[in-house]
Motif scaffolding. Structure first.
Motif, PDB file in Angstrom:
ATOM      1  N   LEU A   5       0.825  -1.209   0.000  1.00 12.53           N
ATOM      2  CA  LEU A   5       0.000   0.000   0.000  1.00 12.53           C
ATOM      3  C   LEU A   5       0.861   1.261   0.000  1.00 12.53           C
ATOM      4  CD1 LEU A   5      -2.758  -1.081   2.562  1.00 12.53           C
ATOM      5  CD2 LEU A   5      -2.923  -1.035   0.058  1.00 12.53           C
ATOM      6  N   ILE A   6       1.933   1.238   0.791  1.00  9.32           N
ATOM      7  CA  ILE A   6       2.825   2.403   0.839  1.00  9.32           C
ATOM      8  C   ILE A   6       3.465   2.635  -0.524  1.00  9.32           C
ATOM      9  CG2 ILE A   6       5.005   3.264   1.789  1.00  9.32           C
ATOM     10  CD1 ILE A   6       4.258   1.914   4.428  1.00  9.32           C
ATOM     11  N   ALA A   7       3.940   1.563  -1.152  1.00 12.84           N
ATOM     12  CA  ALA A   7       4.600   1.686  -2.453  1.00 12.84           C
ATOM     13  C   ALA A   7       3.651   2.292  -3.483  1.00 12.84           C
ATOM     14  CB  ALA A   7       5.097   0.318  -2.924  1.00 12.84           C
ATOM     15  N   GLY A  64       8.549   5.073  -4.894  1.00 10.60           N
ATOM     16  CA  GLY A  64       7.580   4.268  -4.162  1.00 10.60           C
ATOM     17  C   GLY A  64       8.199   3.013  -3.584  1.00 10.60           C
ATOM     18  N   TYR A  65       9.016   2.342  -4.385  1.00  9.52           N
ATOM     19  CA  TYR A  65       9.690   1.121  -3.924  1.00  9.52           C
ATOM     20  C   TYR A  65      10.651   1.431  -2.769  1.00  9.52           C
ATOM     21  CZ  TYR A  65      12.635  -3.110  -4.184  1.00  9.52           C
ATOM     22  OH  TYR A  65      13.336  -4.249  -3.896  1.00  9.52           O
ATOM     23  N   ALA A  71      10.261   2.661   5.075  1.00  4.94           N
ATOM     24  CA  ALA A  71       9.204   2.649   6.085  1.00  4.94           C
ATOM     25  C   ALA A  71       9.179   1.329   6.838  1.00  4.94           C
ATOM     26  CB  ALA A  71       7.847   2.907   5.427  1.00  4.94           C
ATOM     27  N   ASN A  72       9.382   0.230   6.131  1.00  2.67           N
ATOM     28  CA  ASN A  72       9.403  -1.075   6.781  1.00  2.67           C
ATOM     29  C   ASN A  72      10.612  -1.230   7.683  1.00  2.67           C
ATOM     30  OD1 ASN A  72       7.080  -2.474   6.097  1.00  2.67           O
ATOM     31  ND2 ASN A  72       7.872  -3.120   4.128  1.00  2.67           N
ATOM     32  N   ALA A  73      11.751  -0.682   7.264  1.00  2.00           N
ATOM     33  CA  ALA A  73      12.977  -0.822   8.049  1.00  2.00           C
ATOM     34  C   ALA A  73      12.895  -0.062   9.364  1.00  2.00           C
ATOM     35  CB  ALA A  73      14.169  -0.328   7.239  1.00  2.00           C
ATOM     36  N   ALA A 237       5.340  -4.216  -8.397  1.00  2.00           N
ATOM     37  CA  ALA A 237       4.150  -4.066  -9.231  1.00  2.00           C
ATOM     38  C   ALA A 237       3.256  -2.957  -8.692  1.00  2.00           C
ATOM     39  CB  ALA A 237       3.386  -5.390  -9.291  1.00  2.00           C
ATOM     40  N   ALA A 238       3.126  -2.864  -7.370  1.00  3.09           N
ATOM     41  CA  ALA A 238       2.284  -1.821  -6.767  1.00  3.09           C
ATOM     42  C   ALA A 238       2.861  -0.428  -7.016  1.00  3.09           C
ATOM     43  CB  ALA A 238       2.143  -2.074  -5.271  1.00  3.09           C
ATOM     44  N   ALA A 239       4.186  -0.307  -6.879  1.00  3.82           N
ATOM     45  CA  ALA A 239       4.824   0.988  -7.128  1.00  3.82           C
ATOM     46  C   ALA A 239       4.641   1.409  -8.581  1.00  3.82           C
ATOM     47  CB  ALA A 239       6.308   0.908  -6.781  1.00  3.82           C
TER      48      ALA A 239
END
Length: 362
Positions: A5-7, A64-65, A71-73, A237-239
């Motif tokens: 979602l973030i990407a 985005g990627y 953000a995850n890190a 793919a989302a980004a």
């Protein structure tokens, strides 16, 4: 799921904000689109519209990627770091985007509709695809899975059809060349290629996340998937999907900027890379059915004209045939988007049906 979602969200916002800046810069520099003389009469008014907007898609995709992983890190429950599969697919798209950028730049500087000649463009695609193919068969994980497989695949590898390392390099070149040219042929109407690509990429978000949820390294079921980095491929793919949607804000009819070969070749390479990395090479023919139809229409037009001296369609690629038949440009775009959506949903249905028939959910 959060990283996906973030990407998508960050890439979409980045694309929406970056594209008007590129419109201003390219307009000042005179980077306007050249229109072929034999094209539909209504397209003559588009001459001079800024092109090379694919730069925004590529940059937004990387932003985005990258932000997704940052953000995850920094979160309390960190996700996976960038992976070989994700980075290779992004680099494949970027490399082809550079080939397209050179093509666009030559068109602008020489003020003609022909940029790189066919040989130069094919050489560029060859260099980028060989680099991807060689690296994609390296970087095995703990299960000895590499980013791509030298087996042909439908929903998963077809073990009895193996190319070998050299054969895979040849196959990779053919696939990358075919898909990048197919998306390039589709990019002839405002928003057609961008909207269709967003649907295909959205389908791959679902497929990749499903593969992650049913990965053979995580679950014990007959219908599990052996894909090296499915979650990171879903993020890619989302980004890319978010970047395409953001670009469409400015590229929708009447377009204020075109993606050019910079964008269409990059998106075609991305499609090919995702198909190989997710082991869905033959399924992609169905998911990206609109791109296939557009490319086949060009091939048929050339073959029929050379043998009979007659035209099969009023004009190829296929979307121009309907324009010359009297359809409004927006009508063609919307109906072709519907076709792209049907192909994507049908491909997703086949993916799920294969999972069920292989013992999924039983």
């Amino acid at each position: 799921m959060k990283s996906i979602l973030i990407a998508a969200a960050i890439a979409m916002v980045a694309s929406i904000l970056l594209t008007p800046y590129l419109i201003r810069v390219f307009s000042r520099q005179g980077f306007g689109q050249e229109i072929r003389e034999e094209g539909p009469e209504g397209h003559k008014s588009k001459r001079g519209t800024p092109t090379m907007g694919g730069v925004a898609i590529i940059i937004a995709m990387w932003v985005g990627y990258g932000v997704s992983h940052i953000a995850n890190a920094t979160s309390a429950t960190p996700g996976e770091a960038p992976t070989a599969s994700g980075l290779l697919v992004l680099m494949l798209a970027t490399g082809l985007g550079l080939v397209g950028f050179l093509d666009d730049f030559i068109k602008i500087r020489k003020q003609r509709n022909l940029g790189l000649n066919k040989t130069a463009k094919l050489v560029g695609q060859l260099v980028v695809s060989i680099g991807f193919a060689v690296l994609a068969l390296r970087f095995p994980d703990e299960r000895q899975l590499t980013p791509a497989s030298d087996n042909l695949s439908f929903v998963r590898d077809i073990s009895i059809v193996s190319f070998g390392a050299l054969g895979f390099i040849v196959f990779c070149y053919l696939a990358v060349s075919a898909w990048s040219n197919a998306v390039n042929f589709t990019d002839g109407l405002d928003g057609l290629a961008g909207g269709s690509s967003a649907m295909v990429l959205g389908t791959y978000v679902v497929i990749s996340f499903w593969q992650f949820s049913h990965d053979c390294g995580r679950v014990a079921e007959a219908a599990c998937f052996d894909v090296r980095d499915p979650l990171d491929l879903a993020v890619v793919a989302a980004a890319a999907m978010g970047a395409c949607i953001g670009f469409l804000w400015w590229n929708a009819a009447p377009a204020k900027i075109f993606m050019g070969d910079t964008g269409s070749l990059a998106l075609g390479g991305l499609v090919a890379g995702l198909a190989m990395a997710t082991r869905t090479e033959l399924l992609m023919i169905i998911i990206g059915g609109l791109f296939v139809v557009e490319m086949v229409s060009v091939v048929l037009q050339i073959a029929v004209f050379r043998t009979t001296r007659r035209r099969l369609f009023r004009m190829a690629p296929f979307h121009h045939h309907f324009e010359l038949a009297g359809w409004a440009e927006t009508t063609v775009i919307i109906r072709f988007w519907l076709l792209a959506g049907v192909c994507a949903m049908f491909g997703l249905g086949l993916f799920y049906a294969d999972w069920l028939s292989a013992g999924g959910g039983i």
